[in-house]
Design a protein around this motif. Structure first.
Motif, PDB file in Angstrom:
ATOM      1  N   THR A 147       3.066  20.038  19.037  1.00  0.00           N
ATOM      2  CA  THR A 147       2.698  21.061  20.018  1.00  0.00           C
ATOM      3  C   THR A 147       2.483  22.420  19.403  1.00  0.00           C
ATOM      4  N   TRP A 148       3.356  22.842  18.486  1.00  0.00           N
ATOM      5  CA  TRP A 148       3.263  24.200  17.951  1.00  0.00           C
ATOM      6  C   TRP A 148       2.080  24.347  16.996  1.00  0.00           C
ATOM      7  N   ILE A 149       1.716  23.274  16.303  1.00  0.00           N
ATOM      8  CA  ILE A 149       0.516  23.320  15.465  1.00  0.00           C
ATOM      9  C   ILE A 149      -0.722  23.413  16.348  1.00  0.00           C
ATOM     10  N   VAL A 150      -0.791  22.605  17.391  1.00  0.00           N
ATOM     11  CA  VAL A 150      -1.945  22.614  18.290  1.00  0.00           C
ATOM     12  C   VAL A 150      -2.090  23.972  18.973  1.00  0.00           C
ATOM     13  N   ALA A 151      -1.000  24.483  19.520  1.00  0.00           N
ATOM     14  CA  ALA A 151      -1.067  25.742  20.264  1.00  0.00           C
ATOM     15  C   ALA A 151      -1.512  26.897  19.374  1.00  0.00           C
ATOM     16  N   ASN A 152      -0.936  27.011  18.182  1.00  0.00           N
ATOM     17  CA  ASN A 152      -1.268  28.128  17.310  1.00  0.00           C
ATOM     18  C   ASN A 152      -2.664  28.006  16.707  1.00  0.00           C
ATOM     19  N   LEU A 188       9.050  36.787  16.242  1.00  0.00           N
ATOM     20  CA  LEU A 188       7.997  36.367  17.148  1.00  0.00           C
ATOM     21  C   LEU A 188       7.909  34.843  17.106  1.00  0.00           C
ATOM     22  N   PRO A 189       7.532  34.205  18.206  1.00  0.00           N
ATOM     23  CA  PRO A 189       7.564  32.729  18.257  1.00  0.00           C
ATOM     24  C   PRO A 189       6.772  32.039  17.159  1.00  0.00           C
ATOM     25  N   SER A 190       5.638  32.591  16.775  1.00  0.00           N
ATOM     26  CA  SER A 190       4.769  31.893  15.823  1.00  0.00           C
ATOM     27  C   SER A 190       5.252  31.971  14.381  1.00  0.00           C
ATOM     28  N   TYR A 191       6.266  32.782  14.097  1.00  0.00           N
ATOM     29  CA  TYR A 191       6.697  32.959  12.714  1.00  0.00           C
ATOM     30  C   TYR A 191       7.141  31.660  12.051  1.00  0.00           C
ATOM     31  N   ILE A 192       7.733  30.734  12.807  1.00  0.00           N
ATOM     32  CA  ILE A 192       8.262  29.509  12.189  1.00  0.00           C
ATOM     33  C   ILE A 192       7.212  28.408  12.095  1.00  0.00           C
ATOM     34  N   LEU A 216      12.413  26.970  20.335  1.00  0.00           N
ATOM     35  CA  LEU A 216      11.024  26.850  19.913  1.00  0.00           C
ATOM     36  C   LEU A 216      10.822  25.650  18.993  1.00  0.00           C
ATOM     37  N   LEU A 217      11.823  25.363  18.172  1.00  0.00           N
ATOM     38  CA  LEU A 217      11.761  24.174  17.328  1.00  0.00           C
ATOM     39  C   LEU A 217      11.765  22.916  18.178  1.00  0.00           C
TER      40      LEU A 217
END
Length: 531
Positions: free
Chosen positions: A109-114, A303-307, A251-252
């Motif tokens: 999810t986090w790869i797709v969203a960013n 910020l959320p995207s940092y990780i 977030l993880l």
């Protein structure tokens, strides 16, 4: 998958702050031809290095100024990250592992969203992932000495590009991971095989020239970039983005969906006693993910995207473990993402309850439908994955689950556009552009929408507003207006002008009898013309 990855890029308005900021800088660079000194809304802007601005400017020149061109580099970065993960998994553990790694990364999810919003983190993550994968392939890719040296040099190149993408974090994460895994496994062999002399020369040849040129042209650059934007940002709360030590843990958990249930599998007890088994590719991946998580958790600015850079490492680990995990455990793994999407489905039926004065219910209705479509897509995929697992076809199940998650996530992202319009100047520009001349002054009073310069294709005069423009306003004070009274004196003298205002500021000016005509208003802001 490739078509789905890119299809929504140009169908959503850019939103403030990040998308508008980085699109405006790249567009201004494309139009000015100054490839050394970034400017945001006409003012010096040295918070980040220029690589993404360069690439964005090139896309604007080739494709024109559009949402698609603005988001193309993050989307390409995300796709190339996914391909790098799949290629590395294949080279390390075989074709099946490579295909699973590709699927896991493409659906995290986090790869797709960013990858589908314009920030700097997708590009940074691409180059950090390339440096990590190059190191893994050098050490465990079964190549000869020349091949290994080439991979190490590729890692140095990728680190230099990571620095040009977002600064010193491009060397801190690889260096910190190397130190952590060496101390953890008490194996410093990697340090001796990094080709330091030639590697540093390659790194400096790529990364250093822009920093030198920017410093020569702008005396304030070095102190602001390295001290204010790196050390002060990390060590203090000067940027007002603080968070608790556990800030990144939710977030993880959410960002790793639908693979979050695999986290307990990632740590495996060692059985081999051979010295050659002391350090493995999995050790490096675990150290990488842990270092990113701990490093940013300790930061004074969060910020959320940092990780984001930790997720490709986790995708590789998960793909590797999937090949050795029992089918029964894999079936139980489906319960967590299915439950998460069921929650999404339930929330979609209650979206009206989240409406506020600044977020009316009509902009939430499309999001509700997107959430329902996404949940349905994943439920179908989950059923297929259960079916394939029952026939011991793990890779087919992984592919089904990945496709369902990707379609579901993109459905939700696309449905965000209605809400995003409230954080975008696209509707304002559409109304304002036919009403003004090309030379009509436009002001932004006590507030600022980062997307306004992009959609109007010109800079805006800031009034009584500083925020991230402090350096630019100090160096070039004539480009902004410091007080409301100075603005009103100029406003009254102009035959035509436009101003962007928040509701509170608009009410104050209206009470003072300032001549203005409202041409756009929504729940959050107002655009007026000089009567």
């Amino acid at each position: 998958m490739t078509l789905a990855w890119f299809v929504t890029l140009g169908t959503r308005a850019l939103i403030t702050p990040d998308e508008g900021r980085y699109a405006s800088i790249a567009l201004e660079m494309a139009r000015s031809g100054d490839w050394v000194t970034p400017r945001l809304n006409g003012l010096l802007y040295f918070e980040k290095p220029p690589l993404q601005y360069w690439i964005g400017a090139i896309f604007f020149k080739l494709l024109g100024a559009s949402e698609f061109a603005a988001r193309l580099w993050p989307a390409l970065s995300g796709l190339l990250t996914v391909l790098a993960v799949g290629f590395t998994g294949r080279r390390l553990w075989g074709p099946a592992a490579g295909l699973r790694a590709l699927a896991v990364a493409a659906s995290t999810t986090w790869i797709v969203a960013n990858a589908h919003f314009l920030t700097l983190d997708a590009g940074l993550t691409l180059f950090l992932t390339l440096s990590m994968c190059a190191l893994l392939l050098a050490e465990w890719g079964s190549g000869n000495a020349a091949t290994r040296r080439s991979w190490i040099w590729a890692a140095w190149v990728a680190m230099a590009l990571a620095v040009l993408s977002k600064g010193l974090v491009g060397i801190v994460i690889p260096g910190g991971t190397l130190l952590l895994v060496s101390l953890w496994r008490r194996d410093f062999g990697l340090w001796r095989r990094m080709h330091w002399l030639s590697g540093v020369v390659i790194f400096l040849a790529i990364a250093a020239p822009w920093f030198v040129l920017a410093s020569l042209r702008n005396p304030d650059f070095a102190e602001f970039f390295f001290i204010h934007e790196h050390f002060a940002r990390y060590l203090t709360q000067v940027h007002h983005r603080e968070g608790a030590w556990w800030y990144y843990l939710p977030l993880l958990v959410g960002g790793l969906m639908p693979w979050t249930g695999a986290l307990p599998w990632l740590w495996q007890r060692r059985t081999a006693k051979s010295p050659h088994a002391r350090l493995t590719a999995s050790d490096v991946l675990i150290a990488w993910a842990l270092f990113v998580l701990v490093f940013f958790s300790a930061s004074g600015s969060k910020l959320p995207s940092y990780i984001l850079p930790m997720f490709p490492a986790l995708a590789l680990l998960i793909a590797h473990r999937l090949g050795t995990t029992r089918v029964a455990a894999l079936r139980w793994h489906l319960a967590l993402p299915v439950a998460a999407w069921l929650v999404v489905l339930v929330v979609s039926t209650r979206m009206a309850s989240f409406a506020t004065a600044s977020t009316p219910s009509e902009v939430l209705a499309p999001m509700a439908w997107g959430m329902r479509i996404g949940a349905l897509a994943f439920m179908v995929a989950g059923g297929l994955a259960w079916y394939w697992l029952g026939r011991n076809r793990t890779t087919a199940a992984v592919l089904a689950l990945a496709l369902g998650q990707l379609v579901g996530a993109l459905s939700v992202l696309q449905a965000h556009n209605g809400f995003g319009q409230l954080k975008s100047a696209a509707p304002i520009a559409a109304v304002l552009r036919p009403l003004i001349a090309p030379d009509t002054p436009i002001f932004s009073v006590q507030s600022y929408d980062q997307t306004l310069p992009f959609y109007l294709g010109r800079s805006i005069v800031l009034v009584d507003y500083v925020d991230e423009f402090a350096l630019g306003q100090r160096v070039e004070p004539d480009r902004s207006i410091p007080t409301i009274d100075a603005f009103l004196a100029r406003w009254q003298a102009l035959p035509q002008a436009a101003a962007y205002l928040g509701h509170d500021t608009w009410q104050i000016l209206r009470d003072r009898g300032v001549p203005m005509r409202v041409v756009f208003e929504d729940a959050r802001r107002v655009m007026v013309l000089r009567r």
